[in-house]
Design a protein around this motif. Structure first.
Motif, PDB file in Angstrom:
ATOM      1  N   UNK A 196      61.065  -1.687  70.512  1.00 32.74           N
ATOM      2  CA  UNK A 196      61.830  -2.627  69.796  1.00 32.74           C
ATOM      3  C   UNK A 196      63.354  -2.699  70.215  1.00 32.74           C
ATOM      4  N   UNK A 197      64.037  -3.628  69.894  1.00 33.46           N
ATOM      5  CA  UNK A 197      65.371  -3.963  70.408  1.00 33.46           C
ATOM      6  C   UNK A 197      66.432  -3.436  69.337  1.00 33.46           C
ATOM      7  N   UNK A 198      65.673  -2.976  68.198  1.00 34.96           N
ATOM      8  CA  UNK A 198      66.531  -2.518  66.925  1.00 34.96           C
ATOM      9  C   UNK A 198      66.564  -0.962  66.839  1.00 34.96           C
ATOM     10  N   UNK A 199      67.536  -0.312  67.634  1.00 34.92           N
ATOM     11  CA  UNK A 199      67.565   1.159  67.587  1.00 34.92           C
ATOM     12  C   UNK A 199      67.711   1.505  66.175  1.00 34.92           C
ATOM     13  N   UNK A 230      53.784  12.075  58.395  1.00 30.72           N
ATOM     14  CA  UNK A 230      52.372  12.246  58.866  1.00 30.72           C
ATOM     15  C   UNK A 230      52.245  13.441  59.776  1.00 30.72           C
ATOM     16  N   UNK A 231      53.455  13.842  60.083  1.00 35.58           N
ATOM     17  CA  UNK A 231      53.299  14.812  61.257  1.00 35.58           C
ATOM     18  C   UNK A 231      52.610  14.612  62.363  1.00 35.58           C
ATOM     19  N   UNK A 232      53.108  13.417  62.912  1.00 39.18           N
ATOM     20  CA  UNK A 232      52.639  13.092  63.942  1.00 39.18           C
ATOM     21  C   UNK A 232      53.868  12.722  65.192  1.00 39.18           C
ATOM     22  N   UNK A 233      53.528  12.651  66.458  1.00 40.34           N
ATOM     23  CA  UNK A 233      54.634  12.551  67.382  1.00 40.34           C
ATOM     24  C   UNK A 233      54.871  11.081  67.820  1.00 40.34           C
ATOM     25  N   UNK A 234      56.211  10.691  67.644  1.00 40.82           N
ATOM     26  CA  UNK A 234      56.478   9.200  67.706  1.00 40.82           C
ATOM     27  C   UNK A 234      57.776   9.187  68.860  1.00 40.82           C
ATOM     28  N   UNK A 235      57.538   8.413  69.980  1.00 38.27           N
ATOM     29  CA  UNK A 235      58.387   8.232  71.005  1.00 38.27           C
ATOM     30  C   UNK A 235      58.832   6.647  70.834  1.00 38.27           C
ATOM     31  N   UNK A 236      60.359   6.506  71.024  1.00 39.42           N
ATOM     32  CA  UNK A 236      60.604   5.207  70.731  1.00 39.42           C
ATOM     33  C   UNK A 236      61.558   4.681  71.954  1.00 39.42           C
ATOM     34  N   UNK A 237      61.408   3.483  72.388  1.00 39.48           N
ATOM     35  CA  UNK A 237      61.792   3.017  73.454  1.00 39.48           C
ATOM     36  C   UNK A 237      62.640   1.606  72.954  1.00 39.48           C
ATOM     37  N   UNK A 238      63.905   1.797  73.192  1.00 32.01           N
ATOM     38  CA  UNK A 238      64.856   0.722  72.565  1.00 32.01           C
ATOM     39  C   UNK A 238      65.363  -0.259  73.589  1.00 32.01           C
ATOM     40  N   UNK A 239      64.744  -1.471  73.714  1.00 32.21           N
ATOM     41  CA  UNK A 239      65.063  -2.395  74.516  1.00 32.21           C
ATOM     42  C   UNK A 239      64.576  -3.775  74.140  1.00 32.21           C
TER      43      UNK A 239
END
Length: 246
Positions: free
Chosen positions: A31-34, A48-57
């Motif tokens: 998403x573009x909204x960091x 939920x104890x899961x892995x979340x990777x985020x990409x801001x662009x």
């Protein structure tokens, strides 16, 4: 197992992220909204104890997609699916819209998705039993006086997902396409109609439950199936009047 969600910081994308995380799937969120991305990542990882990777662009160009999304191929080693709850439109969208804005509409709603799928195709085939999910709009059922370029891009996207279903019929890639009416998160098509809003949370659960279906194309809310059939057979003179309220 991880799912890539493009446009994950709000609306349907946000609900999809929570639904898939609740079922213990890792996520890659774009998403573009960091600010919203960071908040969603923290909340989901705690709940939920899961892995979340985020990409801001901003998903606005081939170069951005290449340098920000595909810079690290290891990101997709365990990829089980990609979802595209994205859309872009202008309030003054019509046939005489500036060509730069038309290009922006076509890229955001169609070309960016085509390009991303082409880049992920080999990975999705290799990982087996994977899923590609697209979202269209009931604005594309018939031609329109307003939002004409947006509607055209969504109609192209619908045709593209039909082609994907043929392309992957012999591979273990499942294809879903949902033609959306007015949702409880939308600010766009359908807001002037006196019809019930669809629940984005309910839709997210439907998408998750259908992820193993070989090919799924449907409308949501479901009553749009009947409306779409009517729109395709009524005379042009009636369509002219309908264009004023759609």
């Amino acid at each position: 197992m991880s799912y890539l969600i493009i446009g994950a910081s709000s609306g349907l994308g946000r609900n999809l992220a929570y639904t898939f995380a609740e079922k213990k799937n890792d996520l890659i969120l774009v998403s573009r909204d960091m600010k919203d991305l960071t908040a969603i990542k923290s909340d989901i990882e705690i709940k939920y104890k899961v892995n979340v990777k985020i990409l801001n662009f901003d998903y606005s160009s081939f170069e951005e997609i290449n340098t920000r999304l595909f810079a690290d191929q290891k990101l997709f080693e365990n990829l089980k699916g990609v979802l595209f709850p994205i859309g872009h439109m202008y309030e003054n969208d019509a046939i005489d819209l500036d060509i730069e804005k038309i290009q922006s509409i076509m890229f955001s709603n169609y070309l960016s998705i085509v390009y991303t799928v082409s880049k992920l195709k080999k990975i999705l085939i290799l990982n087996q039993d994977t899923t590609i999910v697209g979202f269209g709009s009931i604005s594309s059922i018939i031609g329109r006086k307003t939002n004409s370029n947006y509607a055209a891009s969504k109609r192209a996207l619908e045709s593209y997902f039909e082609s994907l279903a043929f392309e992957f019929s012999q591979n273990e890639i499942n294809v879903q396409f949902y033609i959306l009416g007015y949702l409880d998160t939308n600010l766009a098509f359908g807001k002037n109609l006196k019809l019930p809003k669809g629940s984005s949370k309910k839709l997210s659960k439907i998408v998750f439950n259908n992820r193993k279906t070989k090919y799924k194309k449907t409308y949501f809310p479901f009553f749009w199936i009947l409306i779409s059939l009517l729109l395709k057979i009524i005379p042009f003179s009636v369509l002219l009047k309908l264009n004023k309220i759609f």
